[in-house]
Scaffold this motif. Structure first.
Motif, PDB file in Angstrom:
ATOM      1  N   GLY A 121     -25.251 -36.065   2.002  1.00  8.21           N
ATOM      2  CA  GLY A 121     -24.499 -36.992   1.179  1.00  8.21           C
ATOM      3  C   GLY A 121     -23.316 -36.381   0.461  1.00  8.21           C
ATOM      4  N   GLN A 122     -23.094 -35.075   0.646  1.00 11.02           N
ATOM      5  CA  GLN A 122     -21.977 -34.430  -0.026  1.00 11.02           C
ATOM      6  C   GLN A 122     -20.700 -34.552   0.796  1.00 11.02           C
ATOM      7  OE1 GLN A 122     -24.194 -32.875   1.856  1.00 11.02           O
ATOM      8  NE2 GLN A 122     -23.646 -30.763   2.365  1.00 11.02           N
ATOM      9  N   GLU A 123     -19.574 -34.360   0.137  1.00 16.82           N
ATOM     10  CA  GLU A 123     -18.310 -34.243   0.845  1.00 16.82           C
ATOM     11  C   GLU A 123     -18.277 -32.896   1.560  1.00 16.82           C
ATOM     12  OE1 GLU A 123     -15.839 -36.477   1.145  1.00 16.82           O
ATOM     13  OE2 GLU A 123     -17.009 -37.942  -0.011  1.00 16.82           O
ATOM     14  N   ALA A 124     -17.643 -32.853   2.717  1.00 12.01           N
ATOM     15  CA  ALA A 124     -17.521 -31.580   3.427  1.00 12.01           C
ATOM     16  C   ALA A 124     -16.746 -30.591   2.561  1.00 12.01           C
ATOM     17  CB  ALA A 124     -16.819 -31.788   4.760  1.00 12.01           C
ATOM     18  N   TRP A 125     -17.252 -29.370   2.460  1.00 12.49           N
ATOM     19  CA  TRP A 125     -16.608 -28.362   1.628  1.00 12.49           C
ATOM     20  C   TRP A 125     -15.344 -27.831   2.310  1.00 12.49           C
ATOM     21  CZ3 TRP A 125     -22.012 -25.832   1.700  1.00 12.49           C
ATOM     22  CH2 TRP A 125     -22.880 -26.551   0.862  1.00 12.49           C
ATOM     23  N   ASN A 162     -24.884 -25.007   4.534  1.00  9.69           N
ATOM     24  CA  ASN A 162     -24.587 -26.439   4.619  1.00  9.69           C
ATOM     25  C   ASN A 162     -25.741 -27.314   4.161  1.00  9.69           C
ATOM     26  OD1 ASN A 162     -21.942 -26.389   5.402  1.00  9.69           O
ATOM     27  ND2 ASN A 162     -22.300 -26.868   7.548  1.00  9.69           N
ATOM     28  N   ARG A 172     -16.589 -23.097   1.107  1.00 10.30           N
ATOM     29  CA  ARG A 172     -17.610 -22.517   1.989  1.00 10.30           C
ATOM     30  C   ARG A 172     -17.697 -21.010   1.789  1.00 10.30           C
ATOM     31  NH1 ARG A 172     -15.365 -26.042   5.966  1.00 10.30           N
ATOM     32  NH2 ARG A 172     -14.417 -24.295   7.088  1.00 10.30           N
ATOM     33  N   ILE A 174     -17.481 -27.597   9.341  1.00  7.70           N
ATOM     34  CA  ILE A 174     -17.510 -29.053   9.268  1.00  7.70           C
ATOM     35  C   ILE A 174     -18.482 -29.579  10.326  1.00  7.70           C
ATOM     36  CG2 ILE A 174     -15.172 -29.162   8.368  1.00  7.70           C
ATOM     37  CD1 ILE A 174     -14.220 -29.873  11.181  1.00  7.70           C
ATOM     38  N   ALA A 189     -22.578 -30.712   7.501  1.00 11.82           N
ATOM     39  CA  ALA A 189     -21.776 -30.571   6.290  1.00 11.82           C
ATOM     40  C   ALA A 189     -21.858 -31.790   5.382  1.00 11.82           C
ATOM     41  CB  ALA A 189     -20.323 -30.296   6.653  1.00 11.82           C
ATOM     42  N   THR A 190     -22.257 -32.936   5.912  1.00 10.58           N
ATOM     43  CA  THR A 190     -22.276 -34.167   5.122  1.00 10.58           C
ATOM     44  C   THR A 190     -23.618 -34.888   5.160  1.00 10.58           C
ATOM     45  OG1 THR A 190     -21.366 -35.368   7.023  1.00 10.58           O
ATOM     46  CG2 THR A 190     -19.795 -34.532   5.402  1.00 10.58           C
TER      47      THR A 190
END
Length: 295
Positions: A113-117, A74, A122, A105, A109-110
């Motif tokens: 700054g990324q969107e949750a995978w 993550n 994952r 999540i 996970a965020t």
């Protein structure tokens, strides 16, 4: 069967070091900590980094094994993580174990700054992350190009104190993760039903773990490994079971999971006013007498 503990990274070190030393004095096989940037109800409370905490714990203890439950991709990269693990293994004198999984999540996970995978992403990332980390910890120099993770002449000299590298305890319940555990793991970690462990009736919780163990056994057989080569680790605290209410409750609970095939139980060090609130006196009694009571 072995008994270990999780010490959350929530204490300033002036106090935290006393807990890690006490865990060793109580005879725990290992003390782990969570590798998160923050976690659930502790998000707005003190929460320190896992690797610095474990490094400090390595200097405060002498015998007990140390590790993370669990690290994930993550917010980690194999190249930088490998360097930190080699350092930690050196400082601890070869007492480090890495719990590692695909992540999930939540805040980690965020946070970058990324969107949750998605679950598939994952799993895809973990499928690259773990083999590359394995190579980085075994080789002096590593070059590898992947879809998600790459290394270019990444140097890791002198390598781990433990050879050929420190142990991986792979947290997995799905088919892809279990295949990775069978291929790369020296141990396997579960906390119960991943979709909602607290929702499973207490009397059914052991059957969930037994079914997971059967799948791990099949994955090992497909890989040509004996499942007995892996430590089978149960992290307590997510199900509706209450084994820390008394010594007797713990003995009954531990005996059930020993019969299933679990080889290491991990219980949370009590944290007042939290989901891990338990009587410290009872906890210490369990630590010193629990496994002996099993016979």
């Amino acid at each position: 069967m072995r008994l270990s503990t999780v010490i959350l990274p929530i204490h300033r070190w002036s106090e935290g070091q006393k807990i890690w030393r006490r865990a060793e004095d109580l005879g725990f096989h290992a003390a782990y900590t969570y590798d998160h940037l923050s976690w659930r109800s502790f998000r707005d409370e003190p929460w320190f980094g896992s690797v610095p905490t474990l490094t400090a714990a390595a200097t405060a203890t002498e015998r007990m094994r140390l590790g993370a439950l669990v690290t994930s991709p993550n917010f980690r990269h194999p190249v930088t993580l490998a360097k930190e693990l080699i350092t930690l293994d050196d400082v601890s004198g070869g007492r480090t174990t890495l719990g590692i999984g695909a992540g999930g999540i939540g805040f980690d996970a965020t946070a970058l700054g990324q969107e949750a995978w998605s679950p598939k992403e994952r799993a895809d990332r973990f499928g690259e992350f773990l083999p590359l980390l394995d190579e980085l910890l075994r080789e002096d120099s590593t070059t590898s190009a992947g879809t998600y993770y790459s290394a270019v002449e990444a140097r890791n000299i002198p390598g781990c104190v433990q050879t050929p590298r420190l142990p991986f305890y792979v947290a997995a319940t799905g088919p892809r993760g279990l295949r990775l555990a069978a291929e790369y793991g020296q141990g396997w970690v579960t906390y119960g039903d991943p979709k909602g462990p607290a929702d499973v009736p207490v009397e059914q919780a052991p059957a969930v773990v037994a079914a997971q163990l059967a799948k791990l056994t099949a994955a090992c057989e497909a890989r040509g490994r004996d499942v007995a080569e892996l430590e089978k680790v149960l992290l307590q605290g997510s199900t509706a079971e209450k084994p820390l209410q008394s010594l007797g409750a713990f003995v009954d609970w531990a005996g059930t999971y020993r019969e299933i095939g679990i080889t290491e139980l991990v219980i949370h060090w009590p944290v007042p006013d939290s989901i891990f609130e338990n009587d410290l006196t009872v906890f210490e009694e369990i630590a010193t007498e629990g496994l002996a009571q099993l016979g």
